[in-house]
Design a protein around this motif. Structure first.
Motif, PDB file in Angstrom:
ATOM      1  N   HIS A 149      71.563  53.845   4.226  1.00  7.95           N
ATOM      2  CA  HIS A 149      71.960  54.187   5.658  1.00  7.95           C
ATOM      3  C   HIS A 149      73.234  53.494   6.060  1.00  7.95           C
ATOM      4  N   ALA A 150      73.937  53.069   5.192  1.00 11.45           N
ATOM      5  CA  ALA A 150      75.074  52.526   5.516  1.00 11.45           C
ATOM      6  C   ALA A 150      76.270  53.212   6.236  1.00 11.45           C
ATOM      7  N   HIS A 151      76.146  54.371   6.187  1.00 12.95           N
ATOM      8  CA  HIS A 151      76.915  55.221   6.905  1.00 12.95           C
ATOM      9  C   HIS A 151      77.000  55.233   8.199  1.00 12.95           C
ATOM     10  N   SER A 152      75.755  54.830   8.683  1.00 17.51           N
ATOM     11  CA  SER A 152      75.366  54.745  10.162  1.00 17.51           C
ATOM     12  C   SER A 152      75.249  53.305  10.573  1.00 17.51           C
ATOM     13  N   PRO A 153      76.334  52.613  11.289  1.00 14.36           N
ATOM     14  CA  PRO A 153      75.911  51.072  11.533  1.00 14.36           C
ATOM     15  C   PRO A 153      74.654  50.927  12.406  1.00 14.36           C
ATOM     16  N   GLN A 154      74.307  51.843  13.215  1.00 17.02           N
ATOM     17  CA  GLN A 154      73.376  51.632  14.240  1.00 17.02           C
ATOM     18  C   GLN A 154      71.919  51.644  13.419  1.00 17.02           C
ATOM     19  N   ARG A 155      71.863  52.919  12.563  1.00 19.46           N
ATOM     20  CA  ARG A 155      70.711  52.850  11.847  1.00 19.46           C
ATOM     21  C   ARG A 155      70.510  51.908  10.808  1.00 19.46           C
ATOM     22  N   LEU A 156      71.705  51.464  10.142  1.00 17.45           N
ATOM     23  CA  LEU A 156      71.549  50.284   9.441  1.00 17.45           C
ATOM     24  C   LEU A 156      70.964  49.062   9.965  1.00 17.45           C
ATOM     25  N   ALA A 157      71.423  48.741  11.128  1.00 12.14           N
ATOM     26  CA  ALA A 157      71.004  47.755  11.639  1.00 12.14           C
ATOM     27  C   ALA A 157      69.641  47.632  12.058  1.00 12.14           C
ATOM     28  N   GLU A 158      69.018  48.846  12.230  1.00 11.74           N
ATOM     29  CA  GLU A 158      67.663  48.898  12.554  1.00 11.74           C
ATOM     30  C   GLU A 158      66.838  49.010  11.213  1.00 11.74           C
ATOM     31  N   VAL A 159      67.255  49.415  10.058  1.00 13.90           N
ATOM     32  CA  VAL A 159      66.691  49.199   9.037  1.00 13.90           C
ATOM     33  C   VAL A 159      66.500  47.764   8.380  1.00 13.90           C
ATOM     34  N   GLU A 160      67.913  47.328   8.568  1.00 10.23           N
ATOM     35  CA  GLU A 160      67.954  45.708   8.249  1.00 10.23           C
ATOM     36  C   GLU A 160      67.053  44.919   8.954  1.00 10.23           C
ATOM     37  N   ALA A 161      66.744  45.212  10.142  1.00 13.03           N
ATOM     38  CA  ALA A 161      65.795  44.084  11.084  1.00 13.03           C
ATOM     39  C   ALA A 161      64.622  44.445  10.399  1.00 13.03           C
ATOM     40  N   ALA A 162      64.043  45.678  10.066  1.00 12.34           N
ATOM     41  CA  ALA A 162      62.758  45.852   9.514  1.00 12.34           C
ATOM     42  C   ALA A 162      62.726  45.207   8.133  1.00 12.34           C
ATOM     43  N   TRP A 163      63.830  45.040   7.484  1.00  8.16           N
ATOM     44  CA  TRP A 163      64.004  44.453   6.065  1.00  8.16           C
ATOM     45  C   TRP A 163      63.585  43.119   6.334  1.00  8.16           C
ATOM     46  N   ARG A 164      64.190  42.674   7.219  1.00  7.72           N
ATOM     47  CA  ARG A 164      64.532  40.952   7.326  1.00  7.72           C
ATOM     48  C   ARG A 164      62.877  40.423   8.047  1.00  7.72           C
ATOM     49  N   ALA A 165      62.005  41.418   8.926  1.00  9.17           N
ATOM     50  CA  ALA A 165      61.201  41.054   9.708  1.00  9.17           C
ATOM     51  C   ALA A 165      59.794  40.744   8.825  1.00  9.17           C
ATOM     52  N   PRO A 166      58.852  39.710   9.086  1.00  8.32           N
ATOM     53  CA  PRO A 166      57.744  39.690   8.272  1.00  8.32           C
ATOM     54  C   PRO A 166      57.069  41.175   8.589  1.00  8.32           C
ATOM     55  N   SER A 167      56.312  41.260   7.229  1.00 11.30           N
ATOM     56  CA  SER A 167      55.547  42.708   7.385  1.00 11.30           C
ATOM     57  C   SER A 167      54.125  42.594   7.963  1.00 11.30           C
ATOM     58  N   LEU A 168      53.368  43.755   8.058  1.00 12.40           N
ATOM     59  CA  LEU A 168      52.251  43.335   8.684  1.00 12.40           C
ATOM     60  C   LEU A 168      51.298  42.735   7.884  1.00 12.40           C
ATOM     61  N   TYR A 169      51.530  42.802   6.396  1.00 15.61           N
ATOM     62  CA  TYR A 169      50.599  41.758   5.617  1.00 15.61           C
ATOM     63  C   TYR A 169      50.967  40.381   5.739  1.00 15.61           C
ATOM     64  N   ASP A 170      52.308  40.125   5.943  1.00 15.30           N
ATOM     65  CA  ASP A 170      52.926  38.940   6.022  1.00 15.30           C
ATOM     66  C   ASP A 170      52.036  38.042   7.329  1.00 15.30           C
ATOM     67  N   GLU A 171      51.987  38.872   8.143  1.00 15.85           N
ATOM     68  CA  GLU A 171      51.446  38.402   9.549  1.00 15.85           C
ATOM     69  C   GLU A 171      50.102  38.337   9.588  1.00 15.85           C
ATOM     70  N   ALA A 172      49.189  38.882   8.688  1.00 15.98           N
ATOM     71  CA  ALA A 172      47.954  39.046   8.307  1.00 15.98           C
ATOM     72  C   ALA A 172      47.698  37.495   7.650  1.00 15.98           C
TER      73      ALA A 172
END
Length: 282
Positions: A149-172
């Protein structure tokens, strides 16, 4: 609506509005002109329309899935489990819908796909940023998956935010810890970008819930919602593998992956390992 005996005759429902020249219509509300004009086959082949619509509709379902997952994760973080349960149940149903969508694509035979494949260039479902966000939200973190997704800065930012965030299981697991269950500190505060590591201590925490479900019924139900979710996700992955193998065999994917080989490896990924292991140890 039309009369079944006289299709040309309009049957007027009492009170029905037929003139939408001044008000918002069904098509206006759903932006149908934009959606239905977004299919642009590149080949002269009849079957390319199936290929396009299949993937576009899957992306729409994934948009809803992310909408529900993000809200469910936030609800778990706030200890609002009834609302989270409804959202997670909906995600599981969306995955069922996506499983059945493969049945439609499977009607495309190998010669039919081979006829359109040269027109696809390197485009591939592997590049779906929404799918990657779903994987990350469910805990399958892999930094290498940012690169497509590196070719699209906007999409990369969204994917990277999901990568850095706690997952569903982390929050559980953080919720279990807040409830006084013995979840180790290593699984309550950690680098959320790293892949999840199975823990015997986490399994013991879940076992306390499952050995006495009446005592903490909502946590027990959370465990079962997670089980339903992963069960549906496994079926989605499996149907993906079988459909790809049926249509292209073991050819490499258009995005450069090993195709069926890569997809089969993904079948071995377990998202909520302790939830599954405790069933043996109960």
């Amino acid at each position: 609506m039309t009369c079944p005996h006289h299709p040309e005759r309009i049957v007027h429902e009492e009170g029905a509005q037929l003139d939408f020249s001044k008000d918002m219509s069904y098509g206006d509300y759903l932006h149908l002109d934009e959606i239905l004009s977004a299919q642009h086959p590149l080949s002269p082949e009849h079957n390319e329309m199936l290929f396009i619509v299949q993937h576009q509709t899957s992306e729409l379902w994934m948009k809803l899935m992310l909408h529900e997952l993000h809200a469910a994760i936030a609800c778990v973080a706030r200890d609002e489990l009834p609302a989270a349960f409804k959202m997670l149940a909906r995600v599981s149903k969306i995955m069922e819908q996506l499983v059945h969508a493969w049945d439609v694509l499977a009607t495309m035979t190998p010669p039919e796909y081979s006829a359109i494949r040269p027109y696809l260039s390197n485009s591939s479902g592997f590049q779906s940023w929404q799918y990657r966000c779903i994987e990350f939200a469910l805990g399958n973190k892999n930094a290498a998956m940012l690169k497509p997704h590196a070719h699209s800065p906007q999409r990369l930012a969204e994917v990277e935010a999901a990568w850095r965030a706690p997952s569903l299981y982390d929050e559980a697991l953080r919720l279990l810890a807040r409830r006084g269950l013995p979840v180790p500190a290593s699984h309550v505060t950690r680098d959320w970008t790293q892949p999840y590591r199975e823990s015997p201590e986490v399994e013991q925490a879940w076992l306390q819930v499952y050995r006495n479900p009446e005592r903490q019924w909502d946590l027990y139900q959370l465990g079962e919602e997670l089980t339903d979710l992963e069960d549906a996700f496994r079926l989605w992955r499996f149907r993906h593998v079988t459909t790809v193998e049926r249509v292209i065999g073991f050819k490499r994917g258009t995005g450069g992956t090993s195709g069926v080989g890569y997809l089969r490896k993904m079948l071995d990924v377990v998202l909520f390992p302790e939830i599954w292991k405790l069933r043996t140890d109960l």
